[in-house]
Design a protein around this motif. Structure first.
Motif, PDB file in Angstrom:
ATOM      1  N   GLY A  30       0.808  -1.211   0.000  1.00  0.00           N
ATOM      2  CA  GLY A  30       0.000   0.000   0.000  1.00  0.00           C
ATOM      3  C   GLY A  30       0.838   1.256   0.000  1.00  0.00           C
ATOM      4  O   GLY A  30       0.459   2.270  -0.586  1.00  0.00           O
ATOM      5  N   GLU A  31       2.008   1.208   0.659  1.00  0.00           N
ATOM      6  CA  GLU A  31       2.907   2.369   0.661  1.00  0.00           C
ATOM      7  C   GLU A  31       3.404   2.678  -0.742  1.00  0.00           C
ATOM      8  O   GLU A  31       3.516   3.849  -1.140  1.00  0.00           O
ATOM      9  N   THR A  32       3.688   1.620  -1.521  1.00  0.00           N
ATOM     10  CA  THR A  32       4.128   1.830  -2.904  1.00  0.00           C
ATOM     11  C   THR A  32       3.016   2.443  -3.737  1.00  0.00           C
ATOM     12  O   THR A  32       3.247   3.364  -4.533  1.00  0.00           O
ATOM     13  N   VAL A  33       1.806   1.952  -3.561  1.00  0.00           N
ATOM     14  CA  VAL A  33       0.671   2.510  -4.295  1.00  0.00           C
ATOM     15  C   VAL A  33       0.493   3.983  -3.955  1.00  0.00           C
ATOM     16  O   VAL A  33       0.281   4.828  -4.834  1.00  0.00           O
ATOM     17  N   ALA A  34       0.579   4.313  -2.674  1.00  0.00           N
ATOM     18  CA  ALA A  34       0.408   5.709  -2.260  1.00  0.00           C
ATOM     19  C   ALA A  34       1.470   6.613  -2.869  1.00  0.00           C
ATOM     20  O   ALA A  34       1.185   7.745  -3.280  1.00  0.00           O
ATOM     21  N   SER A  35       2.694   6.121  -2.956  1.00  0.00           N
ATOM     22  CA  SER A  35       3.783   6.959  -3.450  1.00  0.00           C
ATOM     23  C   SER A  35       3.772   7.118  -4.970  1.00  0.00           C
ATOM     24  O   SER A  35       4.362   8.066  -5.487  1.00  0.00           O
ATOM     25  N   ARG A  36       3.086   6.210  -5.685  1.00  0.00           N
ATOM     26  CA  ARG A  36       3.165   6.236  -7.143  1.00  0.00           C
ATOM     27  C   ARG A  36       1.821   6.435  -7.838  1.00  0.00           C
ATOM     28  O   ARG A  36       1.755   6.413  -9.074  1.00  0.00           O
ATOM     29  N   LEU A  37       0.769   6.631  -7.069  1.00  0.00           N
ATOM     30  CA  LEU A  37      -0.551   6.762  -7.671  1.00  0.00           C
ATOM     31  C   LEU A  37      -0.652   8.001  -8.562  1.00  0.00           C
ATOM     32  O   LEU A  37      -1.226   7.954  -9.655  1.00  0.00           O
ATOM     33  N   ALA A  38      -0.090   9.124  -8.127  1.00  0.00           N
ATOM     34  CA  ALA A  38      -0.132  10.340  -8.940  1.00  0.00           C
ATOM     35  C   ALA A  38       0.620  10.144 -10.256  1.00  0.00           C
ATOM     36  O   ALA A  38       0.180  10.605 -11.318  1.00  0.00           O
ATOM     37  N   LEU A  41      -6.975   2.762   1.785  1.00  0.00           N
ATOM     38  CA  LEU A  41      -7.587   4.047   2.116  1.00  0.00           C
ATOM     39  C   LEU A  41      -7.698   4.251   3.623  1.00  0.00           C
ATOM     40  O   LEU A  41      -7.824   5.387   4.094  1.00  0.00           O
ATOM     41  N   SER A  42      -7.647   3.161   4.376  1.00  0.00           N
ATOM     42  CA  SER A  42      -7.650   3.278   5.839  1.00  0.00           C
ATOM     43  C   SER A  42      -6.235   3.365   6.392  1.00  0.00           C
ATOM     44  O   SER A  42      -6.055   3.602   7.582  1.00  0.00           O
ATOM     45  N   GLY A  43      -5.247   3.132   5.534  1.00  0.00           N
ATOM     46  CA  GLY A  43      -3.859   3.125   5.972  1.00  0.00           C
ATOM     47  C   GLY A  43      -2.989   4.071   5.164  1.00  0.00           C
ATOM     48  O   GLY A  43      -3.084   5.304   5.327  1.00  0.00           O
ATOM     49  N   PRO A  44      -2.148   3.550   4.254  1.00  0.00           N
ATOM     50  CA  PRO A  44      -1.155   4.384   3.570  1.00  0.00           C
ATOM     51  C   PRO A  44      -1.742   5.524   2.745  1.00  0.00           C
ATOM     52  O   PRO A  44      -1.092   6.553   2.566  1.00  0.00           O
ATOM     53  N   LEU A  45      -2.965   5.355   2.238  1.00  0.00           N
ATOM     54  CA  LEU A  45      -3.554   6.385   1.381  1.00  0.00           C
ATOM     55  C   LEU A  45      -4.469   7.353   2.137  1.00  0.00           C
ATOM     56  O   LEU A  45      -4.979   8.297   1.540  1.00  0.00           O
ATOM     57  N   ARG A  46      -4.653   7.125   3.413  1.00  0.00           N
ATOM     58  CA  ARG A  46      -5.608   7.942   4.153  1.00  0.00           C
ATOM     59  C   ARG A  46      -5.201   9.416   4.161  1.00  0.00           C
ATOM     60  O   ARG A  46      -6.009  10.302   3.837  1.00  0.00           O
ATOM     61  N   ASP A  47      -3.963   9.701   4.505  1.00  0.00           N
ATOM     62  CA  ASP A  47      -3.520  11.089   4.570  1.00  0.00           C
ATOM     63  C   ASP A  47      -3.506  11.727   3.186  1.00  0.00           C
ATOM     64  O   ASP A  47      -3.893  12.896   3.024  1.00  0.00           O
ATOM     65  N   LEU A  48      -3.074  10.967   2.172  1.00  0.00           N
ATOM     66  CA  LEU A  48      -3.050  11.503   0.810  1.00  0.00           C
ATOM     67  C   LEU A  48      -4.454  11.870   0.359  1.00  0.00           C
ATOM     68  O   LEU A  48      -4.677  12.963  -0.189  1.00  0.00           O
ATOM     69  N   ALA A  49      -5.410  10.971   0.578  1.00  0.00           N
ATOM     70  CA  ALA A  49      -6.783  11.249   0.164  1.00  0.00           C
ATOM     71  C   ALA A  49      -7.334  12.481   0.877  1.00  0.00           C
ATOM     72  O   ALA A  49      -7.965  13.352   0.262  1.00  0.00           O
ATOM     73  N   GLY A  50      -7.098  12.570   2.178  1.00  0.00           N
ATOM     74  CA  GLY A  50      -7.591  13.724   2.915  1.00  0.00           C
ATOM     75  C   GLY A  50      -6.956  15.021   2.455  1.00  0.00           C
ATOM     76  O   GLY A  50      -7.637  16.035   2.271  1.00  0.00           O
TER      77      GLY A  50
END
Length: 591
Positions: free
Chosen positions: A309-317, A530-539
């Motif tokens: 999930g950390e990788t997804v969060a860092s590379r989604l953009a 979305l409850s973890g690594p992506l939560r802050d990014l989404a917010g």
């Protein structure tokens, strides 16, 4: 790597200025000998554009990969039309169109788009199923077209803004299912079409290929003939897409579609076959047991890539920025990582199993089939097929009154309904000459022309090409598609067995455990991300001042969804994912 752009304007100077504004090189480009026109390549953007090339007084640019060159060469030879040695795929396609017209394009098999300067007209051509994309717009008395939507975004004459109708379509489908794009005034050429754009602004569209229903009646008792014919087509489709004198790479999920492509590649290729699978962690449901079984059975060199999930969060953009239109698919980052790994292993071509569901029928059709069985026409609760189809997607369509702001809803009040994208395939009494009679074929036709062309194929093409790799899908082969719609629906959905004929065609190549397994799909842990690594990014993104100023979404609904409230789990995570994907894409394109 390059994409192309072209302009048709009142003067040659204007056309050249438009092309350069879109990003084509300036001083080093040779002039085009067509008054009021110019074209060029946009370097640094992932693609396989080539040109300009000329034939019979026509000038063109294109992105073309042909899988049946011998058939095209033979067709031209039959018309006493020699082809020079070393002719590129794009030039060969141009020669076919120049000499044989739309029938020459229909004969081709491959992934291609072509822009042709024909006298005072600009002709745009897109392949049968939509493996490559092409966009066009008109402004300042001129036409512009490009395989890069970002290039048209740079065109000052257009002055693009956000297309709210496309926003609603994306939130309904999780992709854009037709001609519209998120840039107002920019349209996408539909697959199987030829567009002729005239200097005076008029547009003429020709359909050179569309799937037709050619089912024999009565249905034969013995399906063997259909099964054997399909097997031959699958072998030819796979063989024609294998790389020459190099190992073959295949994306192997463990489902029957990617498994059969792996098995066919192993059977037909004289070189090693390398397979690649994705894991989101051992604690989650996955298909690694099946993919490992297939890899062992087919003796491939197999790699499992772990995606956190950390990788997804860092590379989604980054992944969102690579797409010409947003795709609300949580596999975008994993697909990008797969493409990177394939490229790092030295492969330039990777096969996949995409196409089995939209061409032969998968579980996505079951809600519609059940709905039709229990319809009560005229009852207060009854829904037409097009509306039921949108509901079956289970995206954000029913949530739009709570998700979109009041001003956005007001602006969309008189906009065309999203049902318009599927009604030509599903609505009873529709006068389209391409509408099919059997409900299952109607659903498959709709899936092929919407999700297949505007989600599956384009996502794979953009993400693989960003790494210099070409993704190829044998199950989307035009001849395979034609055979599927000449197959009785009872051979595709046989009792409760989905894609029955496809499975029977390759049963000897795979273990029964794989062939007869139920469809499960890859379980992507969106809710956990979305409850973890992506939560802050989404917010940070969805509740930011920039998002609020855009005025699309109600902050209170976003907050509710981020808490996991307000909508029935587990779909809530997928809906929030759509909104986040859209926000990232809009920021990337500065819309």
């Amino acid at each position: 790597m390059a994409r192309f752009c072209v302009s048709l304007a009142p003067t040659t100077g204007q056309a050249r200025a438009h092309v350069e504004a879109m990003g084509a090189g300036g001083s080093g480009r040779a002039p085009v000998d067509v008054p009021g026109a110019d074209l060029g390549l946009i370097g640094g953007e992932p693609g396989r554009a080539e040109g300009p090339f000329t034939a019979y007084g026509l000038t063109a640019v294109g992105e073309a990969t042909l899988h049946n060159r011998p058939a095209l060469l033979a067709a031209l030879a039959a018309h006493d039309t020699p082809v020079p040695p070393g002719c590129s795929d794009g030039e060969l396609l141009l020669r076919c169109w120049a000499r044989l017209g739309d029938a020459g394009i229909a004969l081709a098999e491959g992934m291609f788009v072509l822009a042709v300067l024909d006298g005072t007209d600009l002709v745009l051509i897109r392949d049968h199923v939509g493996a490559r994309t092409l966009f066009y717009a008109r402004a300042d008395g001129a036409w512009a077209a490009s395989t890069s939507l970002r290039a048209l975004r740079r065109w000052p004459a257009l002055g693009t803004s956000m297309n709210l109708s496309a926003v609603r379509s994306f939130l309904t489908f999780a992709y854009l299912p037709g001609e519209e794009t998120l840039l107002a005034g920019v349209r996408e050429v539909l697959p199987g079409r030829t567009l002729r754009l005239a200097q005076d602004g008029t547009v003429a569209e020709t359909v050179y290929w569309e799937p037709r229903e050619r089912v024999d009646e009565p249905v034969p008792d013995d399906p063997t003939g259909h099964v054997l014919a399909l097997r031959a087509l699958l072998e030819d489709a796979t063989a024609s897409r294998l790389p020459e004198a190099a190992p073959a790479a295949v994306l192997l999920s463990g489902g029957v579609d990617s498994s059969l492509v792996t098995a066919l590649a192993a059977k037909l290729h004289a070189h090693p076959v390398h397979t690649y699978s994705i894991s989101f962690g051992d604690e989650l449901p996955n298909e690694l047991g099946y993919s490992g079984l297939v890899a062992s059975h087919c003796r491939t060199r197999h790699r499992v890539l772990n995606v956190s999930g950390e990788t997804v969060a860092s590379r989604l953009a980054e992944a969102a920025a690579l797409l010409d239109s947003p795709v609300g698919d949580p596999l975008t980052v994993p697909n990008l990582i797969l493409a990177e790994t394939v490229a790092a292993d030295g492969a330039s071509v990777v096969l996949n199993g995409e196409g089995g569901d939209p061409v032969f029928g998968g579980p996505k059709n079951l809600p519609m089939l059940v709905q039709e069985m229990h319809r009560d026409p005229g009852a207060p609760w009854d829904e037409d097929r097009a509306t039921a189809y949108l509901r079956s997607y289970r995206k954000c369509w029913t949530d739009l009154p709570d998700l979109l702001t009041a001003q956005t809803l007001q602006a969309l009040r008189d906009a065309p309904r999203p049902q318009r994208f599927v009604e030509p395939y599903l609505t009873a009494g529709e006068s389209s000459p391409h509408r099919m009679g059997h409900l299952l074929n109607q659903l498959l036709h709709c899936n092929l022309r919407t999700k297949g062309a505007h989600h599956i194929l384009t996502k794979v093409e953009r993400l693989t090409s960003s790494q210099g790799v070409e993704g190829r899908a044998p199950l989307f082969d035009r001849r395979v598609v034609d055979h599927a719609f000449a197959t009785p629906p009872a051979f595709k959905l046989r009792g409760t067995a989905e894609k029955w004929i496809l499975k029977e065609a390759v049963r000897d190549l795979l273990p029964d455990t794989v062939v007869d397994r139920p469809k499960s799909g890859m379980r992507v842990p969106v809710q956990q991300w979305l409850s973890g690594p992506l939560r802050d990014l989404a917010g940070d993104l969805l509740l930011s001042g920039q998002s609020r100023r855009r005025g699309l979404f109600r902050p209170d609904t976003i907050r509710t969804w981020m808490k996991g409230e307000g909508t029935l789990l587990p779909r809530q995570g997928g809906k929030l994912w759509l909104v986040l994907t859209l926000e990232l894409w809009l920021r990337s394109y500065e819309v």
